[in-house]
Motif scaffolding. Structure first.
Motif, mmCIF file in Angstrom:
data_model
loop_
_atom_site.group_PDB
_atom_site.id
_atom_site.type_symbol
_atom_site.label_atom_id
_atom_site.label_comp_id
_atom_site.label_asym_id
_atom_site.label_seq_id
_atom_site.Cartn_x
_atom_site.Cartn_y
_atom_site.Cartn_z
ATOM 1 N N VAL A 86 41.469 30.216 23.461
ATOM 2 C CA VAL A 86 41.896 29.665 24.752
ATOM 3 C C VAL A 86 41.936 30.773 25.803
ATOM 4 O O VAL A 86 41.504 30.580 26.945
ATOM 5 C CB VAL A 86 43.277 28.995 24.618
ATOM 6 C CG1 VAL A 86 43.813 28.583 25.987
ATOM 7 C CG2 VAL A 86 43.181 27.780 23.705
ATOM 8 N N LYS A 87 42.441 31.941 25.432
ATOM 9 C CA LYS A 87 42.504 33.066 26.373
ATOM 10 C C LYS A 87 41.100 33.471 26.830
ATOM 11 O O LYS A 87 40.890 33.797 28.005
ATOM 12 C CB LYS A 87 43.205 34.261 25.726
ATOM 13 C CG LYS A 87 44.696 34.056 25.485
ATOM 14 C CD LYS A 87 45.304 35.277 24.826
ATOM 15 C CE LYS A 87 46.790 35.087 24.545
ATOM 16 N NZ LYS A 87 47.370 36.263 23.851
ATOM 17 N N LEU A 88 40.140 33.446 25.901
ATOM 18 C CA LEU A 88 38.762 33.779 26.262
ATOM 19 C C LEU A 88 38.220 32.774 27.269
ATOM 20 O O LEU A 88 37.557 33.140 28.248
ATOM 21 C CB LEU A 88 37.890 33.802 25.007
ATOM 22 C CG LEU A 88 36.422 34.206 25.207
ATOM 23 C CD1 LEU A 88 36.326 35.629 25.735
ATOM 24 C CD2 LEU A 88 35.649 34.069 23.893
ATOM 25 N N GLY A 89 38.513 31.487 27.040
ATOM 26 C CA GLY A 89 38.081 30.467 27.982
ATOM 27 C C GLY A 89 38.713 30.654 29.355
ATOM 28 O O GLY A 89 38.056 30.450 30.386
ATOM 29 N N LEU A 90 39.987 31.045 29.374
ATOM 30 C CA LEU A 90 40.662 31.297 30.642
ATOM 31 C C LEU A 90 40.016 32.467 31.380
ATOM 32 O O LEU A 90 39.861 32.438 32.616
ATOM 33 C CB LEU A 90 42.145 31.582 30.400
ATOM 34 C CG LEU A 90 42.996 30.409 29.902
ATOM 35 C CD1 LEU A 90 44.406 30.888 29.556
ATOM 36 C CD2 LEU A 90 43.060 29.300 30.940
ATOM 37 N N ARG A 91 39.626 33.486 30.639
ATOM 38 C CA ARG A 91 38.972 34.640 31.268
ATOM 39 C C ARG A 91 37.627 34.239 31.874
ATOM 40 O O ARG A 91 37.311 34.609 33.010
ATOM 41 C CB ARG A 91 38.777 35.761 30.242
ATOM 42 C CG ARG A 91 40.081 36.414 29.812
ATOM 43 C CD ARG A 91 39.837 37.469 28.745
ATOM 44 N NE ARG A 91 41.093 38.028 28.286
ATOM 45 C CZ ARG A 91 41.728 39.034 28.887
ATOM 46 N NH1 ARG A 91 41.185 39.605 29.947
ATOM 47 N NH2 ARG A 91 42.870 39.479 28.422
ATOM 48 N N TYR A 92 36.830 33.495 31.119
ATOM 49 C CA TYR A 92 35.546 33.038 31.641
ATOM 50 C C TYR A 92 35.754 32.159 32.876
ATOM 51 O O TYR A 92 35.017 32.262 33.861
ATOM 52 C CB TYR A 92 34.778 32.248 30.572
ATOM 53 C CG TYR A 92 34.132 33.106 29.503
ATOM 54 C CD1 TYR A 92 33.692 34.393 29.804
ATOM 55 C CD2 TYR A 92 33.946 32.631 28.206
ATOM 56 C CE1 TYR A 92 33.093 35.187 28.830
ATOM 57 C CE2 TYR A 92 33.351 33.411 27.231
ATOM 58 C CZ TYR A 92 32.928 34.692 27.551
ATOM 59 O OH TYR A 92 32.337 35.472 26.591
ATOM 60 N N GLY A 93 36.758 31.295 32.811
ATOM 61 C CA GLY A 93 37.032 30.421 33.943
ATOM 62 C C GLY A 93 37.402 31.205 35.190
ATOM 63 O O GLY A 93 36.931 30.899 36.288
ATOM 64 N N MET A 94 38.230 32.234 35.033
ATOM 65 C CA MET A 94 38.644 33.038 36.185
ATOM 66 C C MET A 94 37.464 33.827 36.739
ATOM 67 O O MET A 94 37.310 33.948 37.964
ATOM 68 C CB MET A 94 39.778 33.984 35.786
ATOM 69 C CG MET A 94 40.461 34.662 36.965
ATOM 70 S SD MET A 94 41.291 33.453 38.009
ATOM 71 C CE MET A 94 41.639 34.435 39.460
ATOM 72 N N LEU A 95 36.631 34.352 35.857
ATOM 73 C CA LEU A 95 35.455 35.097 36.315
ATOM 74 C C LEU A 95 34.499 34.194 37.099
ATOM 75 O O LEU A 95 33.971 34.592 38.138
ATOM 76 C CB LEU A 95 34.734 35.719 35.124
ATOM 77 C CG LEU A 95 35.431 36.909 34.448
ATOM 78 C CD1 LEU A 95 34.683 37.316 33.178
ATOM 79 C CD2 LEU A 95 35.515 38.096 35.403
ATOM 80 N N LEU A 96 34.303 32.975 36.605
ATOM 81 C CA LEU A 96 33.421 32.047 37.313
ATOM 82 C C LEU A 96 34.031 31.637 38.654
ATOM 83 O O LEU A 96 33.316 31.469 39.652
ATOM 84 C CB LEU A 96 33.162 30.813 36.446
ATOM 85 C CG LEU A 96 32.267 31.028 35.226
ATOM 86 C CD1 LEU A 96 32.219 29.774 34.365
ATOM 87 C CD2 LEU A 96 30.852 31.416 35.659
ATOM 88 N N PHE A 97 35.347 31.491 38.695
ATOM 89 C CA PHE A 97 36.010 31.157 39.951
ATOM 90 C C PHE A 97 35.817 32.270 40.978
ATOM 91 O O PHE A 97 35.488 32.003 42.145
ATOM 92 C CB PHE A 97 37.499 30.922 39.698
ATOM 93 C CG PHE A 97 38.308 30.804 40.962
ATOM 94 C CD1 PHE A 97 38.168 29.721 41.799
ATOM 95 C CD2 PHE A 97 39.205 31.799 41.319
ATOM 96 C CE1 PHE A 97 38.907 29.610 42.970
ATOM 97 C CE2 PHE A 97 39.946 31.711 42.486
ATOM 98 C CZ PHE A 97 39.792 30.608 43.310
ATOM 99 N N ILE A 98 36.004 33.521 40.560
ATOM 100 C CA ILE A 98 35.817 34.642 41.484
ATOM 101 C C ILE A 98 34.358 34.736 41.911
ATOM 102 O O ILE A 98 34.054 35.040 43.082
ATOM 103 C CB ILE A 98 36.290 35.954 40.827
ATOM 104 C CG1 ILE A 98 37.821 35.925 40.646
ATOM 105 C CG2 ILE A 98 35.876 37.163 41.654
ATOM 106 C CD1 ILE A 98 38.384 37.143 39.944
ATOM 107 N N ALA A 99 33.427 34.448 40.990
ATOM 108 C CA ALA A 99 32.006 34.454 41.355
ATOM 109 C C ALA A 99 31.723 33.407 42.437
ATOM 110 O O ALA A 99 30.961 33.659 43.378
ATOM 111 C CB ALA A 99 31.137 34.188 40.130
ATOM 112 N N SER A 100 32.343 32.230 42.314
ATOM 113 C CA SER A 100 32.161 31.204 43.340
ATOM 114 C C SER A 100 32.757 31.649 44.667
ATOM 115 O O SER A 100 32.215 31.344 45.738
ATOM 116 C CB SER A 100 32.791 29.882 42.890
ATOM 117 O OG SER A 100 34.218 29.960 42.897
ATOM 118 N N GLU A 101 33.864 32.382 44.631
ATOM 119 C CA GLU A 101 34.480 32.897 45.842
ATOM 120 C C GLU A 101 33.577 33.943 46.507
ATOM 121 O O GLU A 101 33.510 34.026 47.742
ATOM 122 C CB GLU A 101 35.842 33.506 45.520
ATOM 123 C CG GLU A 101 36.895 32.504 45.099
ATOM 124 C CD GLU A 101 37.436 31.754 46.301
ATOM 125 O OE1 GLU A 101 38.461 32.180 46.863
ATOM 126 O OE2 GLU A 101 36.834 30.735 46.669
#
Length: 302
Positions: A86-101
């Motif tokens: 779950v933590k790995l998924g959260l990290r990927y999600g945050m990275l993708l969010f920052i990439a979209s930003e």
């Protein structure tokens, strides 16, 4: 499906009201903003110019943020649902969010450089356009740059303190970071209030401008010289909004640090906030260099 004997490392979340409540709040806030900003439009009747609809939507959004954060913290700290997967998924999600930003800000930089390097109007003989009095980059913008860079060091201090189990150091670093973030916002608000130019209206101002600084901007319908104000306030304004979001994010982390939620092995909530804050720092360096320094023309002291 989220109940019973779980035989995998993934977390199937419980049904949540927050997506619906948050969407409703955002919609009400948007409609309320339209009513509030068009007080002179007779078509809205008694709703024209009233701020309370916007306030209701904002309250629902803030309520959603508080409730959703609370539920995620409960899932992590109390229920222990945040497994390594779950933590790995959260990290990927945050990275993708920052990439979209990043791509979001690319659009504003693109607009700025598109008009500054490749003028679309023969009347634009240089950048900034004739008649624009810009802000002195070596005054408040430089001060805000120092503030944000300093906040990057304090949030790193807090991160190191968490990794070494130093709760006091983590709290102190976060307190300083939040104070610096609030200071940045206050200085930028003051700068906006004293800016010698306005948001570009392409000659369609609600009230006529008579001062010399705006005379060329309202000379005719579609005057592209007004693009300077549009690109300036959209790029720096959205960055300022991200600073506010990051400050709220870090304030929540500060409360969690005081409650002892973070340990050397479990603190991704803080790491996500720190990543976001460093992203905000880097974007500001690009803004300061390209808009304030590169776009400097005839300046004022404010």
């Amino acid at each position: 499906m989220a109940h019973g004997n779980v035989k995998h490392d993934y977390h199937l979340v419980e049904p949540s009201p927050w997506p619906v409540v948050g969407s409703l709040g955002a919609f009400i806030m948007m409609v309320g903003a339209v009513f509030w900003m068009n007080k002179s439009y007779a078509g809205f009747g008694v709703m024209a110019g009233v701020p309370w609809i916007f306030a209701i939507g904002l309250a629902l959004v803030l309520y959603t943020m508080a409730g959703w954060w609370r539920d995620v913290v409960t899932e992590s700290v109390v229920e222990g649902q945040h497994t390594p997967v779950v933590k790995l998924g959260l990290r990927y999600g945050m990275l993708l969010f920052i990439a979209s930003e990043v791509m979001f800000f690319v659009a504003w930089f693109w607009a700025y450089f598109n008009f500054s390097l490749f003028p679309h109007d023969a009347s634009l003989s240089g950048w900034p356009p004739q008649g624009i009095v810009t802000l002195d980059p070596w005054h408040f913008p430089l001060l805000n740059t120092v503030i944000l860079l300093t906040s990057g060091t304090t949030v790193t201090w807090a991160h190191h303190a968490i990794q070494t189990g130093d709760k006091k150091g983590a709290v102190q670093g976060l307190v300083l970071t939040v104070i610096l973030g609030i200071s940045f916002t206050c200085i930028q608000a003051y700068e906006y209030a004293h800016a010698p130019f306005t948001f570009g209206l392409n000659g369609a101002a609600l009230a006529p401008f008579t001062d010399p600084a705006h005379a060329t901007l309202v000379a005719g319908q579609g005057n592209l010289g007004a693009i300077y104000g549009s690109t300036f306030f959209m790029a720096t304004g959205f960055h300022g909004f991200h600073v506010i979001v990051g400050t709220v994010f870090l304030t929540v982390c500060l409360a969690r640090a005081i409650l002892g939620h973070f340990t050397p092995t479990r603190h991704f909530g803080f790491e996500a906030a720190a990543w976001y804050w460093h992203f905000v720092d880097v974007i500001w360096l690009f803004l300061f260099t390209s808009i304030y320094v590169f776009g400097q023309g005839l300046t004022t002291g404010g």
